[in-house]
Design an enzyme around this catalytic site. Structure first.
Site, PDB file in Angstrom:
ATOM      1  N   ASP A  76       0.800  -1.234   0.000  1.00 40.45           N
ATOM      2  CA  ASP A  76       0.000   0.000   0.000  1.00 40.45           C
ATOM      3  C   ASP A  76       0.830   1.280   0.000  1.00 40.45           C
ATOM      4  OD1 ASP A  76       0.715  -0.936   2.614  1.00 40.45           O
ATOM      5  OD2 ASP A  76      -0.681   0.504   3.503  1.00 40.45           O
ATOM      6  N   GLU A 134      -0.830  -1.908   5.131  1.00 38.07           N
ATOM      7  CA  GLU A 134       0.058  -1.912   6.309  1.00 38.07           C
ATOM      8  C   GLU A 134      -0.073  -0.599   7.079  1.00 38.07           C
ATOM      9  OE1 GLU A 134       3.019  -1.302   9.042  1.00 38.07           O
ATOM     10  OE2 GLU A 134       3.026  -0.098   7.227  1.00 38.07           O
ATOM     11  N   GLU A 135      -0.339   0.478   6.341  1.00 38.40           N
ATOM     12  CA  GLU A 135      -0.343   1.830   6.931  1.00 38.40           C
ATOM     13  C   GLU A 135      -1.643   2.091   7.690  1.00 38.40           C
ATOM     14  OE1 GLU A 135       2.254   3.583   6.933  1.00 38.40           O
ATOM     15  OE2 GLU A 135       3.437   3.113   5.160  1.00 38.40           O
ATOM     16  N   HIS A 360       7.498   8.648   4.928  1.00 37.55           N
ATOM     17  CA  HIS A 360       6.239   9.414   4.986  1.00 37.55           C
ATOM     18  C   HIS A 360       6.448  10.897   4.660  1.00 37.55           C
ATOM     19  CE1 HIS A 360       3.992   6.164   7.571  1.00 37.55           C
ATOM     20  NE2 HIS A 360       4.838   5.642   6.698  1.00 37.55           N
TER      21      HIS A 360
HETATM   22 NI    NI Z   1       6.449   1.006   5.730  1.00 39.60          NI
END
Ligand code: NI
Length: 390
Positions: A76, A134-135, A360
């Site tokens: 993702d 995952e996020e 991020h």
């Molecule tokens: Ni990651």
């Protein structure tokens, strides 16, 4: 088997293609399609649509016996507007592979293909899991609930990591990445005139006391030899300069390496909130959600990764021990809560390549030269698990 150059070229092409077409958690349809096609072509038995968009490829080795090893890549992207100037930047407004999961998918496919090409040499079974969300979407847990861990004996995974120089491998036995929990505290007092505080219960003042008192948990309740974080990241209250606020809302995150601490920290937090509010006459609402457990490596599996990494990059390029830990969280911990395994970092930072930004960040990038290293280390670690009694 592909030549090294052809394989590296395909790795980079795959990663850049995925980078251009990022998909958020549980929406990884295009990515999952690419993954399923490549796994099928390599000879894997493929299941799709697990936890929405997850893909699992299963392959038995030709040597018989052996354990079932789960390998995992996450697919993702993040809801971030990319600000790099790459030719292969995201083509989707507001979505970006800003954590490197594009690389994880490309690396995972290359490892899956290498293992398939050598399947006569190893025993056991490979279960290659390509995970959605995952996020913050608990994709790992959703896939576990769908049975992906059934019959699995060991698990391995990796993260490309700009916190380490490109090509350096970081691994440690024991806690590696922290748990993540999130909280919301609402304090209800009584609003009123800013000049007549005696008629009010001031939610701003009480909220401020709560923020300060919460900091005593890490400094006074957690051993100085342990690690934990309590961060109040948002404090919302009041609107006018002459009106005392009736409510305050605090948001934040809690991190720890220890499974027991994950349970104890929110209990202590609520006691503090309750005590401060009671002393000052306010009411409160405390909500806590544990998002991710800590990622804790099995000592023997960490040794397997260390040995594989030393073989691939040399001992001087392997960092082994707690100094590689981070308080960031990762839902691979869900797998490691249930089976022995190891998660590790492959450094992706390079100043000349501009890959210096944190995960991020809208400027995030990796040094792509870390990808062939990651492929070889993960392949070697997997082969050690599959062909030995680890
Ligand atoms: Ni990651």
């Amino acid at each position: 088997m592909a030549t090294a150059t052809a394989e590296t070229e395909l790795l980079i092409r795959t990663r850049r293609d995925l980078h251009q077409h990022p998909e958020l958690g549980f929406q990884e349809h295009r990515t999952a399609g690419i993954v399923a096609d490549r796994l099928r072509a390599a000879g894997y038995d493929v299941r799709t649509g697990i936890a929405e968009t997850g893909v699992v490829g299963t392959l038995r080795g030709g040597a018989g016996g052996g354990p079932t090893l789960l390998l995992r890549a996450d697919m993702d992207a993040l809801p971030i507007q990319e600000e790099t100037t790459h030719g292969f930047a995201s083509t989707v407004a507001g979505q970006m592979h800003a954590c490197g999961h594009d690389a994880h998918t490309a690396i995972g496919l290359a490892v899956a293909e290498r293992l398939a090409a050598r399947r006569e040499r190893w025993g056991g079974t490979v279960k290659y899991v390509f995970q959605p969300a995952e996020e913050g979407g608990q994709g790992a847990l959703r896939m576990i609930e769908q049975g992906v861990l059934d019959g699995v004996d060991r698990a391995l995974g990796l993260h490309v990591w700009t916190g380490l120089p490109s090509g350096i491998v970081g691994v440690t036995p024991g806690p590696f990445m922290a748990s993540a929990g999130e909280f919301e505290i609402t304090i209800r007092g009584r609003g009123g005139h800013g000049a007549m505080p005696e008629q009010t219960i001031d939610a701003v003042m009480i909220g401020a006391q709560v923020v300060v008192a919460l900091q005593s948990i890490v400094s006074r309740n957690v051993s100085p030899l342990e690690s934990a974080v309590v961060t109040v990241s948002s404090f919302q209250a009041g609107k006018a300069f002459n009106v005392i606020a009736d409510t305050a809302r605090l948001l934040g995150t809690v991190r720890a390496f220890d499974v027991e601490a994950c349970e104890e920290l929110p209990r202590r937090m609520e006691r503090i909130v309750a005590g401060v509010c009671q002393a000052m006459g306010a009411e409160y609402d405390f909500r806590y959600r544990q998002d991710t457990p800590p990622t804790v490596n099995d000592a023997r599996m960490a040794d397997v990764v260390r040995a594989a990494a030393e073989e691939v990059v040399g001992a001087d390029r392997v960092r082994f021990g707690p100094e590689v830990r981070t308080m960031a969280a990762e839902d691979f911990g869900e797998f490691l809560l249930r089976v022995p395994g190891c998660y590790f970092f492959v450094g992706a930072m390079s100043e000349p390549k501009g890959a210096v930004h944190p995960h991020h960040s809208p400027h995030f990038d990796i040094c792509e030269e870390c990808m062939p290293v990651a492929v070889s280390v993960l392949e070697q670690a997997a082969l050690r698990v599959l062909s030995a009694t680890v």
